[in-house]
Design an enzyme around this catalytic site. Structure first.
Site, PDB file in Angstrom:
ATOM      1  N   SER A  95       0.862  -1.194   0.000  1.00 49.18           N
ATOM      2  CA  SER A  95       0.000   0.000   0.000  1.00 49.18           C
ATOM      3  C   SER A  95       0.891   1.235   0.000  1.00 49.18           C
ATOM      4  CB  SER A  95      -0.852  -0.002   1.268  1.00 49.18           C
ATOM      5  OG  SER A  95      -1.421   1.269   1.488  1.00 49.18           O
TER       6      SER A  95
ATOM      7  N   TYR B 127      -1.398  -0.669  10.242  1.00 48.50           N
ATOM      8  CA  TYR B 127      -1.440  -0.986   8.805  1.00 48.50           C
ATOM      9  C   TYR B 127      -0.194  -0.443   8.116  1.00 48.50           C
ATOM     10  CZ  TYR B 127      -3.495  -1.346   4.099  1.00 48.50           C
ATOM     11  OH  TYR B 127      -3.751  -1.660   2.781  1.00 48.50           O
TER      12      TYR B 127
ATOM     13  N   LYS C 125       2.754  -2.692   6.296  1.00 50.86           N
ATOM     14  CA  LYS C 125       3.044  -2.606   4.856  1.00 50.86           C
ATOM     15  C   LYS C 125       4.482  -2.131   4.608  1.00 50.86           C
ATOM     16  CE  LYS C 125      -1.039  -3.892   3.246  1.00 50.86           C
ATOM     17  NZ  LYS C 125      -1.213  -5.145   2.491  1.00 50.86           N
TER      18      LYS C 125
HETATM   19  N1  LIG Z   1      -8.675  -1.365  -1.277  1.00 46.30           N
HETATM   20  C1  LIG Z   1      -7.742  -0.477  -1.016  1.00 46.30           C
HETATM   21  O1  LIG Z   1      -8.021   0.748  -0.965  1.00 46.30           O
HETATM   22  C2  LIG Z   1      -6.317  -0.903  -0.796  1.00 46.30           C
HETATM   23  C3  LIG Z   1      -5.318   0.074  -0.827  1.00 46.30           C
HETATM   24  C4  LIG Z   1      -3.995  -0.290  -0.627  1.00 46.30           C
HETATM   25  C5  LIG Z   1      -3.668  -1.613  -0.419  1.00 46.30           C
HETATM   26  N2  LIG Z   1      -4.639  -2.554  -0.390  1.00 46.30           N
HETATM   27  C6  LIG Z   1      -4.230  -3.937  -0.120  1.00 46.30           C
HETATM   28  O2  LIG Z   1      -4.710  -4.786  -1.129  1.00 46.30           O
HETATM   29  C7  LIG Z   1      -4.886  -6.101  -0.622  1.00 46.30           C
HETATM   30  C8  LIG Z   1      -6.274  -6.584  -0.994  1.00 46.30           C
HETATM   31  O3  LIG Z   1      -7.208  -5.702  -0.402  1.00 46.30           O
HETATM   32  P1  LIG Z   1      -8.679  -5.526  -0.941  1.00 46.30           P
HETATM   33  O4  LIG Z   1      -8.946  -4.085  -0.958  1.00 46.30           O
HETATM   34  O5  LIG Z   1      -8.877  -6.351  -2.136  1.00 46.30           O
HETATM   35  O6  LIG Z   1      -9.461  -6.132   0.331  1.00 46.30           O
HETATM   36  P2  LIG Z   1     -10.736  -7.065   0.488  1.00 46.30           P
HETATM   37  O7  LIG Z   1     -11.699  -6.818  -0.609  1.00 46.30           O
HETATM   38  O8  LIG Z   1     -11.176  -6.876   1.891  1.00 46.30           O
HETATM   39  O9  LIG Z   1     -10.107  -8.523   0.306  1.00 46.30           O
HETATM   40  C9  LIG Z   1      -9.240  -9.044   1.270  1.00 46.30           C
HETATM   41  C10 LIG Z   1      -9.084 -10.532   1.033  1.00 46.30           C
HETATM   42  O10 LIG Z   1      -8.121 -11.039   1.967  1.00 46.30           O
HETATM   43  C11 LIG Z   1      -8.669 -12.196   2.622  1.00 46.30           C
HETATM   44  N3  LIG Z   1      -8.045 -12.325   3.933  1.00 46.30           N
HETATM   45  C12 LIG Z   1      -8.057 -11.435   4.961  1.00 46.30           C
HETATM   46  N4  LIG Z   1      -7.400 -11.916   6.004  1.00 46.30           N
HETATM   47  C13 LIG Z   1      -6.941 -13.161   5.642  1.00 46.30           C
HETATM   48  C14 LIG Z   1      -6.197 -14.165   6.303  1.00 46.30           C
HETATM   49  N5  LIG Z   1      -5.783 -14.021   7.576  1.00 46.30           N
HETATM   50  N6  LIG Z   1      -5.914 -15.298   5.627  1.00 46.30           N
HETATM   51  C15 LIG Z   1      -6.325 -15.475   4.352  1.00 46.30           C
HETATM   52  N7  LIG Z   1      -7.043 -14.551   3.673  1.00 46.30           N
HETATM   53  C16 LIG Z   1      -7.352 -13.415   4.321  1.00 46.30           C
HETATM   54  C17 LIG Z   1     -10.173 -11.903   2.652  1.00 46.30           C
HETATM   55  O11 LIG Z   1     -10.964 -13.075   2.854  1.00 46.30           O
HETATM   56  P3  LIG Z   1     -11.294 -13.635   4.350  1.00 46.30           P
HETATM   57  O12 LIG Z   1     -11.536 -12.429   5.212  1.00 46.30           O
HETATM   58  O13 LIG Z   1     -12.492 -14.492   4.158  1.00 46.30           O
HETATM   59  O14 LIG Z   1     -10.097 -14.402   4.763  1.00 46.30           O
HETATM   60  C18 LIG Z   1     -10.367 -11.339   1.279  1.00 46.30           C
HETATM   61  O15 LIG Z   1     -10.425 -12.380   0.325  1.00 46.30           O
HETATM   62  C19 LIG Z   1      -4.684  -5.995   0.890  1.00 46.30           C
HETATM   63  O16 LIG Z   1      -3.417  -6.475   1.222  1.00 46.30           O
HETATM   64  C20 LIG Z   1      -4.787  -4.501   1.156  1.00 46.30           C
HETATM   65  O17 LIG Z   1      -4.037  -4.113   2.262  1.00 46.30           O
HETATM   66  C21 LIG Z   1      -5.961  -2.240  -0.572  1.00 46.30           C
END
Ligand SMILES: NC(=O)c1ccc[n+]([C@@H]2O[C@H](COP(=O)([O-])OP(=O)(O)OC[C@H]3O[C@@H](n4cnc5c(N)ncnc54)[C@H](OP(=O)(O)O)[C@@H]3O)[C@@H](O)[C@H]2O)c1
Length: 263
Positions: A140, A152, A156
C-alpha cells in the site's frame, strides 16, 4: 510445463478476485485462491456467476502455521510447482497508538506481514520447481507515508522490505519478487473491516478521496490487477525487487497542483 499454476491469497474479494478474473480467461492457467471465510467465497462465486474448471477456492488463514503447511502439501500433491504467487490477503484497522489495542496492532502485523512471510516460506520448493516463478506482494502507499492506521502502515512498510529482501534471496533461483502499492481502491476492505459502517458512509469517504486525488478519482481493483498481471508475466522478466505505486498521483500532491474546491 504446459499448465501454469497461480496461487492468490485473498482471492475471494477485491484486488485478489480481480486478478483471478483475468487469469481464468486462459484455460491453461490453474488458479488456487486461499482465504478464510465461506461467506466471502460464496460472494465471489456469485460475482463470477459460474465456477470455472480452472479455479479452486481453498479455505485457510495466511498466519496459521497448520493451514499454510496443509496448503503446501495440497499444492505439492496436486500440482508440484507454482508459476505465480500473489500475496493479496490483507486487513485494515484504523487509528493511532492511542486508539488501537495491542491485539489489533498484532492482528494487522500478523495478517499483512507475518502472513506473506509464512505463506511464501511454505511454498518455496514449489516456487523453485517452476524455474522462473514470480511473486507479487500487495502492499500500500501507506507503507511510504503514514496513513490513518499505525498498524497498517507499519505492516506494509515491513512488507516492502520483505519484498526487497526476498528478491535478493530468491534471485539465484530466478524467482522474481515485486510489490504493488495501491492508493484508495474501491473494494470491500473498508466495509468488511468496519472502517465505515454503511454504504452511504463509504461513498462519502470515496468522494473525499476522489476530491483530493490529483487524477480526481479512486482506483479500481481491475486496474491494480492489470499491473499485477504484468508482473506475473514474462514480459517483466528483468524486474525484481521493485515497489510500484499505483495511486492516481496521491503521493505526488504538491504546491503546483491546483487546489480543488469542496463540492
Ligand atoms: N482497497 C484499497 O483501498 C487498498 C489500498 C492499498 C492496499 N490494499 C491492499 O490490497 C490487498 C487486498 O485488499 P482488498 O482491498 O482487495 O481487500 P478485500 O476486498 O477486503 O479482500 C481481502 C481478502 O483477503 C482475505 N483475507 C483477509 N485476512 C486473511 C487471512 N488471515 N488469511 C487469508 N485470507 C485473508 C479476505 O478473505 P477472508 O476475510 O475471508 O479471509 C479477502 O479475500 C490488501 O493487502 C490490502 O491491504 C488495498
Amino acid at each position: 510445463m504446459s499448465k501454469k499454476v497461480y496461487v492468490i491469497t485473498g482471492g475471494s474479494s477485491g484486488i485478489g478476485l480481480a486478478v483471478i478474473k483475468k487469469l481464468i480467461n486462459d484455460p491453461s492457467n490453474q488458479i488456487i485462491s486461499f482465504s478464510r471465510s465461506k461467506e466471502k467465497i460464496e460472494r465471489a462465486l456469485m460475482d463470477l456467476e459460474e465456477t470455472p474448471d480452472n479455479l479452486e477456492f481453498y479455505e485457510g488463514n495466511v498466519c496459521n502455521e497448520d493451514d499454510c503447511l496443509r496448503f503446501s502439501e495440497f499444492v505439492k500433491k496436486n500440482h508440484n510447482y507454482i508459476n505465480g504467487l500473489v500475496n493479496a490477503a490483507g486487513v485494515l484497522t484504523s487509528g493511532g497508538i492511542e486508539n488501537i489495542s495491542y491485539a489489533q496492532w498484532k492482528f494487522n502485523l500478523d495478517v499483512n506481514l507475518n502472513g506473506p512471510y509464512l505463506f511464501t516460506q511454505n511454498l518455496i520448493p514449489m516456487l523453485k520447481a517452476a524455474k522462473g516463478a514470480s511473486i507479487v506482494n500487495v502492499s500500500s502507499i501507506a507503507s511510504m507515508r503514514p496513513g490513518r492506521s499505525v498498524a497498517y502502515s507499519v505492516s506494509k512498510a515491513g512488507l516492502d522490505m520483505l519484498t526487497e529482501y526476498l528478491a535478493g534471496e530468491f534471485a539465484p533461483y530466478k524467482i522474481r519478487v515485486n510489490s504493488v502499492n495501491p492508493g484508495f481502491v474501491r473494494t470491500n476492505i473498508h466495509i468488511d473491516n468496519q472502517i465505515v459502517n454503511s454504504k452511504e458512509e463509504y461513498e462519502t469517504m470515496a468522494l473525499e478521496v476522489a476530491r483530493r486525488n490529483p487524477l480526481g478519482r479512486a482506483g479500481e481493483a481491475d486496474e491494480v490487477a492489470d499491473l499485477i498481471m504484468f508482473l506475473l508475466n514474462e514480459k517483466s522478466s528483468w524486474i525484481t525487487g521493485s515497489i510500484f505505486k499505483i495511486d492516481g498521483g496521491t503521493l505526488i500532491e504538491n504546491d503546483f497542483l491546483p487546489v480543488k474546491k469542496k463540492s
